[in-house]
Design a protein around this motif. Structure first.
Motif, PDB file in Angstrom:
ATOM      1  N   MET A   1       0.847  -1.187   0.000  1.00  0.00           N
ATOM      2  CA  MET A   1       0.000   0.000   0.000  1.00  0.00           C
ATOM      3  C   MET A   1       0.889   1.245   0.000  1.00  0.00           C
ATOM      4  O   MET A   1       1.856   1.326   0.756  1.00  0.00           O
ATOM      5  N   ILE A   2       0.558   2.213  -0.863  1.00  0.00           N
ATOM      6  CA  ILE A   2       1.309   3.461  -0.924  1.00  0.00           C
ATOM      7  C   ILE A   2       0.350   4.632  -0.784  1.00  0.00           C
ATOM      8  O   ILE A   2      -0.863   4.499  -0.949  1.00  0.00           O
ATOM      9  N   GLU A   3       0.922   5.793  -0.481  1.00  0.00           N
ATOM     10  CA  GLU A   3       0.134   7.018  -0.335  1.00  0.00           C
ATOM     11  C   GLU A   3       0.814   8.119  -1.143  1.00  0.00           C
ATOM     12  O   GLU A   3       2.028   8.303  -1.056  1.00  0.00           O
ATOM     13  N   ARG A   4       0.019   8.855  -1.941  1.00  0.00           N
ATOM     14  CA  ARG A   4       0.595   9.932  -2.746  1.00  0.00           C
ATOM     15  C   ARG A   4      -0.290  11.174  -2.637  1.00  0.00           C
ATOM     16  O   ARG A   4      -1.518  11.080  -2.631  1.00  0.00           O
ATOM     17  N   PHE A   5       0.372  12.324  -2.546  1.00  0.00           N
ATOM     18  CA  PHE A   5      -0.309  13.615  -2.577  1.00  0.00           C
ATOM     19  C   PHE A   5      -0.048  14.229  -3.945  1.00  0.00           C
ATOM     20  O   PHE A   5       1.115  14.291  -4.383  1.00  0.00           O
ATOM     21  N   ALA A   6      -1.092  14.658  -4.603  1.00  0.00           N
ATOM     22  CA  ALA A   6      -0.928  15.123  -5.982  1.00  0.00           C
ATOM     23  C   ALA A   6      -2.002  16.138  -6.342  1.00  0.00           C
ATOM     24  O   ALA A   6      -2.879  16.478  -5.529  1.00  0.00           O
ATOM     25  N   TRP A   7      -1.914  16.623  -7.567  1.00  0.00           N
ATOM     26  CA  TRP A   7      -2.947  17.481  -8.152  1.00  0.00           C
ATOM     27  C   TRP A   7      -3.852  16.628  -9.027  1.00  0.00           C
ATOM     28  O   TRP A   7      -3.373  15.778  -9.785  1.00  0.00           O
ATOM     29  N   LEU A   8      -5.154  16.864  -8.951  1.00  0.00           N
ATOM     30  CA  LEU A   8      -6.094  16.214  -9.869  1.00  0.00           C
ATOM     31  C   LEU A   8      -6.210  17.091 -11.119  1.00  0.00           C
ATOM     32  O   LEU A   8      -6.699  18.219 -11.051  1.00  0.00           O
ATOM     33  N   ILE A   9      -5.748  16.575 -12.240  1.00  0.00           N
ATOM     34  CA  ILE A   9      -5.705  17.362 -13.477  1.00  0.00           C
ATOM     35  C   ILE A   9      -6.945  17.141 -14.333  1.00  0.00           C
ATOM     36  O   ILE A   9      -7.546  18.078 -14.857  1.00  0.00           O
ATOM     37  N   ASN A  10      -7.335  15.885 -14.503  1.00  0.00           N
ATOM     38  CA  ASN A  10      -8.462  15.571 -15.387  1.00  0.00           C
ATOM     39  C   ASN A  10      -9.103  14.271 -14.916  1.00  0.00           C
ATOM     40  O   ASN A  10      -8.521  13.527 -14.120  1.00  0.00           O
ATOM     41  N   ALA A  11     -10.302  14.009 -15.406  1.00  0.00           N
ATOM     42  CA  ALA A  11     -11.009  12.793 -15.018  1.00  0.00           C
ATOM     43  C   ALA A  11     -11.829  12.288 -16.200  1.00  0.00           C
ATOM     44  O   ALA A  11     -12.391  13.078 -16.962  1.00  0.00           O
ATOM     45  N   ASP A  12     -11.888  10.985 -16.363  1.00  0.00           N
ATOM     46  CA  ASP A  12     -12.730  10.382 -17.386  1.00  0.00           C
ATOM     47  C   ASP A  12     -13.037   8.948 -16.947  1.00  0.00           C
ATOM     48  O   ASP A  12     -12.711   8.549 -15.825  1.00  0.00           O
ATOM     49  N   TYR A  13     -13.659   8.189 -17.824  1.00  0.00           N
ATOM     50  CA  TYR A  13     -13.848   6.779 -17.504  1.00  0.00           C
ATOM     51  C   TYR A  13     -13.760   5.962 -18.781  1.00  0.00           C
ATOM     52  O   TYR A  13     -13.993   6.475 -19.889  1.00  0.00           O
ATOM     53  N   ILE A  14     -13.372   4.706 -18.625  1.00  0.00           N
ATOM     54  CA  ILE A  14     -13.392   3.769 -19.746  1.00  0.00           C
ATOM     55  C   ILE A  14     -14.118   2.508 -19.288  1.00  0.00           C
ATOM     56  O   ILE A  14     -14.377   2.322 -18.088  1.00  0.00           O
ATOM     57  N   THR A  15     -14.459   1.662 -20.237  1.00  0.00           N
ATOM     58  CA  THR A  15     -15.118   0.403 -19.919  1.00  0.00           C
ATOM     59  C   THR A  15     -14.101  -0.724 -20.002  1.00  0.00           C
ATOM     60  O   THR A  15     -13.386  -0.865 -21.001  1.00  0.00           O
ATOM     61  N   GLN A  16     -13.998  -1.514 -18.941  1.00  0.00           N
ATOM     62  CA  GLN A  16     -13.084  -2.658 -18.920  1.00  0.00           C
ATOM     63  C   GLN A  16     -13.836  -3.866 -18.384  1.00  0.00           C
ATOM     64  O   GLN A  16     -14.408  -3.823 -17.292  1.00  0.00           O
ATOM     65  N   ASN A  17     -13.874  -4.896 -19.216  1.00  0.00           N
ATOM     66  CA  ASN A  17     -14.613  -6.126 -18.850  1.00  0.00           C
ATOM     67  C   ASN A  17     -16.070  -5.822 -18.526  1.00  0.00           C
ATOM     68  O   ASN A  17     -16.647  -6.346 -17.571  1.00  0.00           O
TER      69      ASN A  17
END
Length: 793
Positions: free
Chosen positions: A4-20
């Motif tokens: 398990m890791i933890e990261r602090f970042a900026w949210l730049i963009n968001a989308d979605y794709i279909t997988q299975n």
């Protein structure tokens, strides 16, 4: 399994794709190590159903494109409808693309709510995330087997995610581009006209990709984007022109525009290009919605923003000629100027939209395509979710209502005048009287009652709108307090100024939103009551000012102009302080000085011009904004205004107009000052009423010059029979002009209708001003004596 890791970042963009067969949300994030994707396959699409229905009614199967779909599951939940807690059904879908069909079916027997919220927006709202703000992500880094999901970008499967609010903006890398095509005449045709230049600018990097090998030009462009790896790609009208053109030309050569961060190609759906992992921002969209510039060419916008440069010495119509004649440097200079203007405009316009994106949560490229009403809608949706308030469906109609009170202006030139501004009048009224759709009451109770219209609003509890407006105003007040402690040229001050201006825009949009026909929280009574209280306070303010010895010259919506006979500017300022003290004590709204004017004149309602004590000339409603005015008419009107205000000499202004008329008659005005520009909003053949610019475009088409929808058509009016449209000649076909006659490429000679320009351009642009000082057009043109001017001084 990775740890398990933890990261602090900026949210730049968001989308979605279909997988299975399952929707997977992708959050494109950026930290000091670069770009990575945080993905979540646990979020389910859903919507609400209200009304007299049973759970069994929501158990069904319907066919969609050969697939049987049904609700995944149904829950009973408690939500608020206009503040009243109500039990409703929460219907989950197996995939976001199933929602429209499920909504259509259920809508036949029940009311469906929030089924039109895009899946990714729903995720951002529910997870309390915001684009261009910070995030803390806890999860496991996933290696291998994800090429379909994220390409070669590092990926983390989300276990926990939360917003970490940041004061500053992320450091986004911006790439601007512009394309030039080799077209014989008019708009390029993607079926046959090749791309010869693609200019690119990203920070200090500049590259003018050019050559006769179009295939290599496009390949190099793709290579440059992948190498620079920008967060934001900007252009000017690239959504409607550059991207579709590039897609077509690339397809003809078998080239993939696979410039997305997951390795996919540019996708154009509904006329909107999307580039996975990057923000595609069309600056033309922003200019159209926010900038007060009539002819929104790239050069005009750059000039308006104070960022115009002049390094090109040819026009767009000359590109093909210079390219073929071997003068390619001229074309390169033209293209470099275009891309630099694009980049500079982005630097000016994007920061405020970064803040808007953060405030209303959704990605930057979507925010820049929205009008103010939609932006308020998304802000309200986010706040409604926090309160468990169920959002109404968008309204589909609106009813007219009475607007603001306008006091008829006093004619003549006035000296030493002050404009008093009712700061944030409508938001203040909505807060003071708890105006909100959920506080509107039909009962005779302890309510605020709007003057004139009689609408009632509960005094308690605080309404949905009041809570949000108060939050916005208090946040802006705190930011302005912080700004007072900073140097106005410091980066911190500039950042805070962007934030407070954004808050001001959204706050002031609420009143108009309530009367907007597509608003979710549409409420005509709210809009009507707000303007009724506004009219009441303007009238009361004018009455108080007159009782204190002021003369009220003009009042409109949220301001009044007053002066005190015989008072010099410094004396006036002292008297105004006393007036402000009394107004603030008697009215529940903040009133402040907007401007002190050395001189000002009013033409009619909403039209005036003034010369301020800080040396600025402010013009409202008098600018020649319409597209059917030539540059000469605009220039003459501007000069007339300046002479009257600065020199206090109306006779001198009249003399100037006479001089211009004489120059027109003598053929001493250059062609470009006669050209009238207007946009094509559809193909010429699709117009029912054929206007002058449309007829000019049709004439150009016969000569092989085709104008694209959305482009500006420039034309001049010639002598001859028929109406103006019959005599409109496309300016792009003119080869030479001697001040009276012009010649086209075929050697045909046409004469300019100079009388048209005098009587239908110059005089109308100045006479509505000069008439207020007693002049007639007959006098200005030398056909009559002037007798009434002394009346006004």
């Amino acid at each position: 399994m990775t740890e398990m890791i933890e990261r602090f970042a900026w949210l730049i963009n968001a989308d979605y794709i279909t997988q299975n067969g399952k929707a997977v949300v992708r959050l494109w994030c950026k930290d000091d190590d670069g770009i990575f994707v945080a993905y979540d396959d646990s979020f389910e699409p859903y919507f609400y159903v209200i009304g007299d229905v049973d759970e069994s009614d929501l158990s069904f199967k319907i066919e969609r494109r050969g697939e049987l779909i049904s609700p995944a599951r149904v829950e009973r939940v408690k939500m608020k409808i206009f503040g009243k807690e109500t039990e409703v059904f929460k219907v989950y879908a197996k995939h976001p693309q199933h929602v429209p069909k499920l909504r259509e079916t259920i809508s036949q027997f029940a009311e469906v709510r929030e089924a039109d919220i895009p899946f990714v927006y729903r995720y951002l709202i529910d997870r309390d995330l915001a684009s261009l703000d910070g995030v803390r992500i806890k999860g496991r880094e996933v290696v291998g087997g994800l090429s379909e999901l994220v390409g070669e970008v590092k990926a983390i499967k989300i276990s926990e995610i939360e917003r970490v609010e940041r004061e500053e903006f992320p450091e986004l890398s911006i790439l601007a581009f512009d394309c030039e095509m080799l077209a014989e005449m008019g708009m390029p045709d993607p079926q046959k006209d090749p791309i010869i230049v693609i200019s690119v600018k990203a920070g200090d990097y500049e590259n003018i990709i050019n050559g006769d090998d179009e295939k290599e030009v496009i390949r190099e462009f793709v290579k440059v984007i992948k190498s620079i790896d920008p967060d934001v790609i900007v252009g000017y009208n690239q959504d409607n022109f550059d991207w579709p053109y590039l897609k077509k030309r690339a397809s003809l050569h078998g080239i993939k525009l696979n410039i997305a961060r997951d390795g996919s190609e540019v996708v154009i759906r509904g006329g909107r290009p999307k580039i996975a992992g990057r923000l595609n921002v069309d600056l033309y969209d922003i200019a159209m919605r926010t900038l007060d510039v009539k002819i929104k060419t790239l050069e005009n916008i750059a000039e308006f923003l104070g960022r115009k440069i002049d390094i090109a010495d040819i026009e767009a119509k000359d590109i093909s000629k210079h390219w073929k004649n071997g003068d390619r440097e001229a074309v390169i200079r033209y293209s470099r100027q275009d891309v630099m203007h694009t980049y500079f405009i982005a630097e000016e316009l994007l920061p405020m939209h970064y803040e808007l994106s953060r405030m209303i949560r959704i990605p930057l490229d979507d925010v820049t395509r929205m009008g103010r009403g939609k932006q308020v809608d998304w802000l309200l949706l986010s706040e409604a979710y926090k309160l468990r308030e169920l959002a109404p469906n968008p309204a589909e109609f609106s009813q007219p209502y009475e607007g603001a009170f306008v006091l008829e202006p006093e004619r003549g030139l006035h000296e030493n005048v002050v404009c008093l501004d009712f700061a944030s009048m409508y938001p203040s009224i909505m807060i003071s009287f708890n105006i909100s759709p959920d506080t509107l009451s039909k009962e005779n109770c302890d309510c605020f009652v709007a003057p004139e219209v009689g609408h009632r609003f509960l005094k308690k509890p605080d309404g949905f709108f009041k809570r949000i407006l108060r939050m916005l105003i208090e946040r802006r007040r705190e930011i302005k307090r912080q700004m007072k402690e900073l140097d106005y040229s410091s980066p911190q001050y500039l950042l805070l100024n962007i934030k407070q201006e954004t808050l001001k825009i959204l706050t002031n949009s609420f009143y108009g939103y309530t009367g907007w026909g597509l608003a979710r929280w549409y409420c005509r009574e709210c809009a009507e009551a707000t303007t009724a209280w506004g009219r009441h306070f303007i009238k009361k303010s004018a009455s108080i000012a007159e009782s204190m010895g002021f003369q009220v010259l003009y009042g409109d919506t949220d301001s009044i102009f007053v002066k005190k006979e015989g008072a010099k500017l410094e004396e006036l300022k002292q008297e105004v302080d006393k007036l402000l003290e009394r107004l603030s004590a008697e009215l529940p709204i903040q009133i402040e000085v907007d401007e002190f004017y050395h001189t000002i004149f009013f033409v009619e309602k909403k039209r005036y011009a003034g010369y301020t004590d800080s040396g600025r000339i402010i013009v409202k409603g008098l600018e020649v904004r319409r597209g059917d005015w030539c540059e000469l008419a605009k220039k003459v009107q501007k000069d007339v205004i300046e002479i009257i205000l600065k020199e206090k000499n109306v006779d001198r202004a009249v003399s100037l107009v006479k001089e211009v008329i004489e120059k027109i008659k003598a053929g001493k005005i250059p062609l470009e000052e006669y050209v009238i520009y207007k946009s094509l909003t559809r193909r010429p053949s699709k117009y029912e009423s054929v206007q002058a610019h449309v007829k000019a475009a049709m004439k150009a088409e016969k000569k092989g010059l085709v104008y694209a929808v959305g482009s500006k058509v420039g034309y001049v009016v010639t002598k001859g029979s028929g109406n103006v449209g019959d005599r409109a000649f496309p300016a792009d076909l003119i080869e030479s002009f001697d001040g009276e006659a012009f010649v086209d490429a075929e050697g045909n000679v046409y004469r300019l209708d100079r009388d048209y320009y005098i009587n239908n351009q110059i005089l109308p642009s100045v006479m509505r001003i000069l008439e207020r000082f007693g002049y007639t057009d007959s006098f200005v043109t030398g056909r009559a004596e002037q007798k009434t001017l002394d009346t006004f001084f």
